[in-house]
Write an enzyme that holds these catalytic residues in place. Sequence first.
Site, PDB file in Angstrom:
ATOM      1  N   ASN A   1      -4.224  24.080 -22.987  1.00 31.93           N
ATOM      2  CA  ASN A   1      -2.873  24.617 -22.762  1.00 31.93           C
ATOM      3  C   ASN A   1      -2.031  24.274 -23.988  1.00 31.93           C
ATOM      4  O   ASN A   1      -1.626  23.128 -24.166  1.00 31.93           O
ATOM      5  CB  ASN A   1      -2.288  23.982 -21.489  1.00 31.93           C
ATOM      6  CG  ASN A   1      -0.845  24.408 -21.255  1.00 31.93           C
ATOM      7  OD1 ASN A   1      -0.351  25.341 -21.883  1.00 31.93           O
ATOM      8  ND2 ASN A   1      -0.174  23.722 -20.342  1.00 31.93           N
TER       9      ASN A   1
ATOM     10  N   LYS B   1       0.897  25.239 -24.665  1.00 28.55           N
ATOM     11  CA  LYS B   1       2.336  25.185 -24.339  1.00 28.55           C
ATOM     12  C   LYS B   1       3.150  25.934 -25.396  1.00 28.55           C
ATOM     13  O   LYS B   1       2.673  26.911 -25.955  1.00 28.55           O
ATOM     14  CB  LYS B   1       2.798  23.733 -24.190  1.00 28.55           C
ATOM     15  CG  LYS B   1       1.878  22.913 -23.286  1.00 28.55           C
ATOM     16  CD  LYS B   1       2.470  21.606 -22.899  1.00 28.55           C
ATOM     17  CE  LYS B   1       1.459  20.812 -22.107  1.00 28.55           C
ATOM     18  NZ  LYS B   1       2.039  19.653 -21.469  1.00 28.55           N
TER      19      LYS B   1
ATOM     20  N   HIS C   1       2.589  25.472 -13.366  1.00 27.44           N
ATOM     21  CA  HIS C   1       2.472  24.240 -14.162  1.00 27.44           C
ATOM     22  C   HIS C   1       3.703  23.366 -13.884  1.00 27.44           C
ATOM     23  O   HIS C   1       4.799  23.882 -13.661  1.00 27.44           O
ATOM     24  CB  HIS C   1       2.384  24.584 -15.652  1.00 27.44           C
ATOM     25  CG  HIS C   1       2.045  23.399 -16.498  1.00 27.44           C
ATOM     26  ND1 HIS C   1       2.997  22.475 -16.849  1.00 27.44           N
ATOM     27  CD2 HIS C   1       0.873  22.967 -17.026  1.00 27.44           C
ATOM     28  CE1 HIS C   1       2.415  21.520 -17.576  1.00 27.44           C
ATOM     29  NE2 HIS C   1       1.130  21.803 -17.695  1.00 27.44           N
TER      30      HIS C   1
ATOM     31  N   GLU D   1       5.657  21.820 -15.672  1.00 29.41           N
ATOM     32  CA  GLU D   1       6.823  22.077 -16.540  1.00 29.41           C
ATOM     33  C   GLU D   1       7.577  23.311 -16.072  1.00 29.41           C
ATOM     34  O   GLU D   1       8.800  23.387 -16.208  1.00 29.41           O
ATOM     35  CB  GLU D   1       6.354  22.204 -18.000  1.00 29.41           C
ATOM     36  CG  GLU D   1       5.938  20.840 -18.545  1.00 29.41           C
ATOM     37  CD  GLU D   1       4.840  20.858 -19.576  1.00 29.41           C
ATOM     38  OE1 GLU D   1       4.561  21.927 -20.159  1.00 29.41           O
ATOM     39  OE2 GLU D   1       4.242  19.789 -19.810  1.00 29.41           O
TER      40      GLU D   1
ATOM     41  N   GLU E   1      -2.794  17.910 -11.688  1.00 27.32           N
ATOM     42  CA  GLU E   1      -2.170  17.301 -12.858  1.00 27.32           C
ATOM     43  C   GLU E   1      -1.042  16.381 -12.405  1.00 27.32           C
ATOM     44  O   GLU E   1       0.089  16.842 -12.167  1.00 27.32           O
ATOM     45  CB  GLU E   1      -1.585  18.382 -13.766  1.00 27.32           C
ATOM     46  CG  GLU E   1      -2.616  19.363 -14.285  1.00 27.32           C
ATOM     47  CD  GLU E   1      -2.116  20.036 -15.552  1.00 27.32           C
ATOM     48  OE1 GLU E   1      -2.711  19.814 -16.603  1.00 27.32           O
ATOM     49  OE2 GLU E   1      -1.116  20.756 -15.484  1.00 27.32           O
TER      50      GLU E   1
ATOM     51  N   GLY F   1       1.123  14.440 -20.878  1.00 23.07           N
ATOM     52  CA  GLY F   1       1.769  14.186 -22.164  1.00 23.07           C
ATOM     53  C   GLY F   1       2.269  12.765 -22.345  1.00 23.07           C
ATOM     54  O   GLY F   1       3.027  12.481 -23.267  1.00 23.07           O
TER      55      GLY F   1
ATOM     56  N   SER G   1      -3.328  13.962 -19.969  1.00 24.48           N
ATOM     57  CA  SER G   1      -3.765  13.073 -21.050  1.00 24.48           C
ATOM     58  C   SER G   1      -5.289  12.993 -21.185  1.00 24.48           C
ATOM     59  O   SER G   1      -5.832  11.927 -21.476  1.00 24.48           O
ATOM     60  CB  SER G   1      -3.145  11.678 -20.891  1.00 24.48           C
ATOM     61  OG  SER G   1      -1.726  11.773 -21.015  1.00 24.48           O
TER      62      SER G   1
HETATM   63  C1  PEP Z   1      -0.925  19.933 -19.419  1.00 22.19           C
HETATM   64  O1  PEP Z   1       0.201  20.155 -19.800  1.00 22.19           O
HETATM   65  O2  PEP Z   1      -1.490  20.760 -18.693  1.00 22.19           O
HETATM   66  C2  PEP Z   1      -1.554  18.690 -19.836  1.00 22.19           C
HETATM   67  C3  PEP Z   1      -2.568  18.281 -19.145  1.00 22.19           C
HETATM   68  O3  PEP Z   1      -1.020  18.036 -20.926  1.00 22.19           O
HETATM   69  P1  PEP Z   1      -1.601  16.722 -21.659  1.00 22.19           P
HETATM   70  O4  PEP Z   1      -3.099  16.893 -21.776  1.00 22.19           O
HETATM   71  O5  PEP Z   1      -0.927  16.694 -22.980  1.00 22.19           O
HETATM   72  O6  PEP Z   1      -1.262  15.567 -20.795  1.00 22.19           O
END
Ligand code: PEP
Length: 248
Positions: free
Chosen positions: A9, A11, A95, A97, A163, A169, A207
């Site tokens: 992703n 973003k 998601h 966000e 998630e 992040g 992460s």
């Molecule tokens: C995401 O935004 O879907 C995500 C998993 O981000 P990160 O791997 O940076 O934590």
Amino acid sequence: MAGKLIIGNWKMNTRAQSAQSLVDALLEQPACDQPWVGVAAPAVYLAALGARLQGRSIRLAAQDVSAFASDGAYTGEISAAMLQDIGCAYVLVGHSERRQYFAENNPQLLAKMNNALAAGIVPVLCVGETLEQREQGDYLEVIYQQLAVLAEINAGEYLIAYEPVWAIGTGKVATLEQIAEIHSAIKTWCLQNAKPSASIRVLYGGSVKAENAESILMTDNVDGALVGGASLDAGSFRMICQAAGKLI
Ligand code: PEP
């Protein structure tokens, strides 16, 4: 598809040139140019990347889709039919966000899921609790409320991504026990509440990095990973794809 699925992703990152370079770097890697690898690029670059990926194995993914089904006066929106037109195989839906910054709710997410399914795109419903919800102990209830969308879907193949918001992040990864607990709970909930789908596959996101990918992917009921930050670095993403490739 058996084996582990990896979706990067990106973003709101990259520019036309760097997006192209990133995809080119992935295409050079046999571990990445696989049908179980997808890249969710910013919408403005999807068409160019779709053209670049034609005849190759990496799948194109979108980060969002409109809740409106038909063409019309919806300024700024991108429909599922448009995403299908340029070769998207997957689309992220809900998601964290988007839930946080755009207040996306279950009725909207259901519409997005249904639009994607009608266009032949596999939606990836993202669910996960905040740190506060985890600390309060009601995180399973939060996740079940987010999954409720699936009880309304009559047919079609979809994916779920667990998630935990506190792990996205932040560099904080859920423990393997936490991941196993939630993935198992999600699958049990789906068996009891969702209409039969071809399969119930749950990706972990939060992460995921080259260093932890293999142990996460080997955890019970983890069918793949949704990768944010590490998907912007071709070397890191390659190592995550390699870890998945070993588990086929
Ligand atoms: C995401 O935004 O879907 C995500 C998993 O981000 P990160 O791997 O940076 O934590």
